[in-house]
Write a protein that holds these residues in place. Structure first.
Motif, PDB file in Angstrom:
ATOM      1  N   CYS A 105     -27.692 -11.270  33.617  1.00  0.00           N
ATOM      2  CA  CYS A 105     -28.430 -10.985  34.919  1.00  0.00           C
ATOM      3  C   CYS A 105     -28.608  -9.259  34.556  1.00  0.00           C
ATOM      4  O   CYS A 105     -28.202  -8.405  35.337  1.00  0.00           O
ATOM      5  N   PRO A 106     -29.354  -9.090  33.663  1.00  0.00           N
ATOM      6  CA  PRO A 106     -29.469  -7.701  33.123  1.00  0.00           C
ATOM      7  C   PRO A 106     -30.529  -6.785  34.179  1.00  0.00           C
ATOM      8  O   PRO A 106     -30.225  -5.437  34.065  1.00  0.00           O
ATOM      9  N   HIS A 107     -31.206  -7.283  34.888  1.00  0.00           N
ATOM     10  CA  HIS A 107     -32.282  -6.688  35.685  1.00  0.00           C
ATOM     11  C   HIS A 107     -32.136  -6.989  37.447  1.00  0.00           C
ATOM     12  O   HIS A 107     -32.096  -8.259  37.608  1.00  0.00           O
ATOM     13  N   SER A 108     -32.667  -6.265  38.058  1.00  0.00           N
ATOM     14  CA  SER A 108     -32.892  -6.614  39.704  1.00  0.00           C
ATOM     15  C   SER A 108     -34.149  -5.972  39.875  1.00  0.00           C
ATOM     16  O   SER A 108     -34.500  -4.967  40.677  1.00  0.00           O
ATOM     17  N   PRO A 109     -35.297  -6.988  39.672  1.00  0.00           N
ATOM     18  CA  PRO A 109     -36.570  -6.570  39.961  1.00  0.00           C
ATOM     19  C   PRO A 109     -36.932  -6.512  41.464  1.00  0.00           C
ATOM     20  O   PRO A 109     -36.361  -7.287  42.382  1.00  0.00           O
ATOM     21  N   SER A 110     -37.909  -5.999  41.801  1.00  0.00           N
ATOM     22  CA  SER A 110     -38.760  -5.925  43.132  1.00  0.00           C
ATOM     23  C   SER A 110     -39.394  -7.368  43.217  1.00  0.00           C
ATOM     24  O   SER A 110     -40.107  -7.779  42.462  1.00  0.00           O
ATOM     25  N   TYR A 111     -39.350  -7.888  44.547  1.00  0.00           N
ATOM     26  CA  TYR A 111     -39.772  -9.261  44.666  1.00  0.00           C
ATOM     27  C   TYR A 111     -40.932  -9.285  45.746  1.00  0.00           C
ATOM     28  O   TYR A 111     -40.550  -9.042  46.841  1.00  0.00           O
ATOM     29  N   TYR A 112     -42.149  -9.548  45.250  1.00  0.00           N
ATOM     30  CA  TYR A 112     -43.292  -9.381  46.219  1.00  0.00           C
ATOM     31  C   TYR A 112     -43.487 -10.988  46.657  1.00  0.00           C
ATOM     32  O   TYR A 112     -43.620 -11.830  45.893  1.00  0.00           O
ATOM     33  N   ARG A 113     -43.625 -11.363  47.978  1.00  0.00           N
ATOM     34  CA  ARG A 113     -43.877 -12.446  48.406  1.00  0.00           C
ATOM     35  C   ARG A 113     -45.509 -12.417  48.921  1.00  0.00           C
ATOM     36  O   ARG A 113     -45.470 -11.619  49.890  1.00  0.00           O
ATOM     37  N   GLY A 159     -37.913   4.615  41.919  1.00  0.00           N
ATOM     38  CA  GLY A 159     -36.804   4.724  41.510  1.00  0.00           C
ATOM     39  C   GLY A 159     -36.655   4.485  40.068  1.00  0.00           C
ATOM     40  O   GLY A 159     -37.623   4.790  39.259  1.00  0.00           O
ATOM     41  N   THR A 160     -35.590   3.877  39.472  1.00  0.00           N
ATOM     42  CA  THR A 160     -35.609   3.617  38.102  1.00  0.00           C
ATOM     43  C   THR A 160     -36.279   2.289  37.856  1.00  0.00           C
ATOM     44  O   THR A 160     -36.519   1.328  38.778  1.00  0.00           O
TER      45      THR A 160
END
Length: 403
Positions: A121-129, A211-212
């Protein structure tokens, strides 16, 4: 100009030269890192959002009536808004680029083990619904695969379902997870739920300031009936629609609140307000440091000229021209400044290393050390010029009478 006499003269009274050299070195260390931070802030504010900022109007929509059929009302809203001249597309979503809440979740290769940052689980993206028209409303650019369609859409209530669903990835995220091939058709797990990638879009920034990893985003077809309303409008009509939007929406259903009506450019301006203030503050601090340094250099040279009138007069009597006297003081200042800048270069990287470890700033690029050094060298020479000119005008006779 020979450096030997300058070096020997400085050694006879080194205190002032050492203090000014230290001041210049510290100013270089601070200024170079500040210039780099300012550049990063400016780049952040000017980055491409991936959407059509100039054509987007956004609003917050919340219901307070419990008996409202929100899904049916969302359809009514879309149809009514699409009839307004200039409106191209309408969508409800859980958030918008640069504004709103930032929903994130670990995106993993395998379902088991979802610890962010590990190989799985290398990344935590933003989740658009949103609905399947969201890409059209935002003006996204498809790079591969296809857009989401009605067959991909699921009800928000089934968000915890373990059934396979579809999603779109940003280009940056797709390349991070599948660097050697296409991401289309591959399966990933978002919070333990399987999602199949059906398309890759070029770019869309995260909500908020980013952010990052600001373009680590995904898009799934989960129709929303409240939250953020986004309307794509011809840019020359956007203000007209903005003025009447609240009245139009409340007229369609008065059991809700329609607020925070802003264009996406206005959203961006508010989001980057702190960054703009920080740029002004940082540049103000650097300007103050440069002024203080210039005053220090000018003061040192003026003090030196006052104490060396006899020596200046003697040199003039022995045939030294005004240009020779001017060149001597300018060269002396250049030697002190050059030595200070060399020390300051090391201090700049030492300070950057501290900022790197303490505040996760990026590594200082050498070009900003040279830019700051060039500014300091120019300012130091200009601060020396006026006292040096006064020294060059010292008359041999007047200097002799001071003995």
């Amino acid at each position: 100009m020979a450096l030997g006499p300058i070096f020997r003269s400085t050694l006879r009274n080194p205190t002032g030269a050492v203090l000014i050299a230290l001041q210049i070195a510290l100013t270089l260390a601070i200024a170079s890192n500040t210039f780099y931070m300012v550049k990063q802030r400016i780049d952040k504010m000017n980055r491409d959002t991936g959407v059509v900022n100039a054509e987007l109007l956004t609003a917050r929509v919340f219901y307070f009536g419990s008996a409202v059929d929100q899904e049916a009302q969302a359809d009514i809203d879309r149809k009514a808004l699409m009839e307004i001249p200039g409106v191209k597309s309408v969508s409800y979503s859980n958030s918008i680029p640069l504004g709103g809440s930032n929903n994130t979740s670990s995106l993993c290769f395998e379902q088991e083990g979802s610890v962010l940052g590990d190989d799985n689980c290398p990344h935590s993206p933003s989740y658009y619904r949103s609905d399947v028209n969201f890409h059209e409303t935002m003006g996204l650019k498809l790079l591969s695969g296809r857009w989401l369609n009605d067959s991909d859409a699921i009800e928000s209530e089934s968000i915890s379902s373990t059934a396979s669903r579809t999603m779109l990835l940003s280009d940056v995220l797709a390349k991070l997870y599948f660097p050697e091939g296409s991401a289309v058709g591959k399966q990933l797990y978002l919070g333990g739920r399987p999602l199949t990638v059906v398309g890759v879009y070029e770019r869309m920034l995260r909500p908020g300031s980013g952010g990052t990893n600001p373009d680590h985003t995904i898009l799934a077809a989960e129709p929303q009936t409240s939250g953020y309303l986004s309307i794509r409008i011809e840019s020359d009509r956007i203000e007209q629609v903005k003025e009447k939007l609240e009245a139009t929406m409340v007229g369609l259903n008065d059991q809700r609140v329609v607020s925070v009506i802003r264009t996406l450019d206005e959203v961006a301006e508010r989001t980057y307000r702190r960054d703009k203030a920080m740029v002004v503050l940082l540049l103000g601090v650097v300007a103050l440091l440069l002024v203080v340094t210039a005053l220090g250099v000018a003061g040192l040279v003026s003090f030196t000229v006052a104490n060396r009138k006899k020596q200046i007069g003697t040199r003039r009597a022995l045939g030294a021209s005004k240009r020779d006297i001017l060149g001597y003081f300018m060269s002396e200042n250049f030697a002190i400044t050059a030595t200070a800048l060399l020390l300051g270069g090391f201090l700049a990287y030492a300070l950057n290393q501290y900022l790197l470890q303490s505040y996760q700033l990026s590594r200082l690029e050498v070009v900003y050390v040279f830019i700051a050094a060039g500014c300091l060298l120019f300012i130091s020479q200009m601060a020396t010029l006026l006292p040096a000119l006064r020294a060059s005008r010292v008359s041999p006779a007047i200097a002799t009478r001071t003995v």
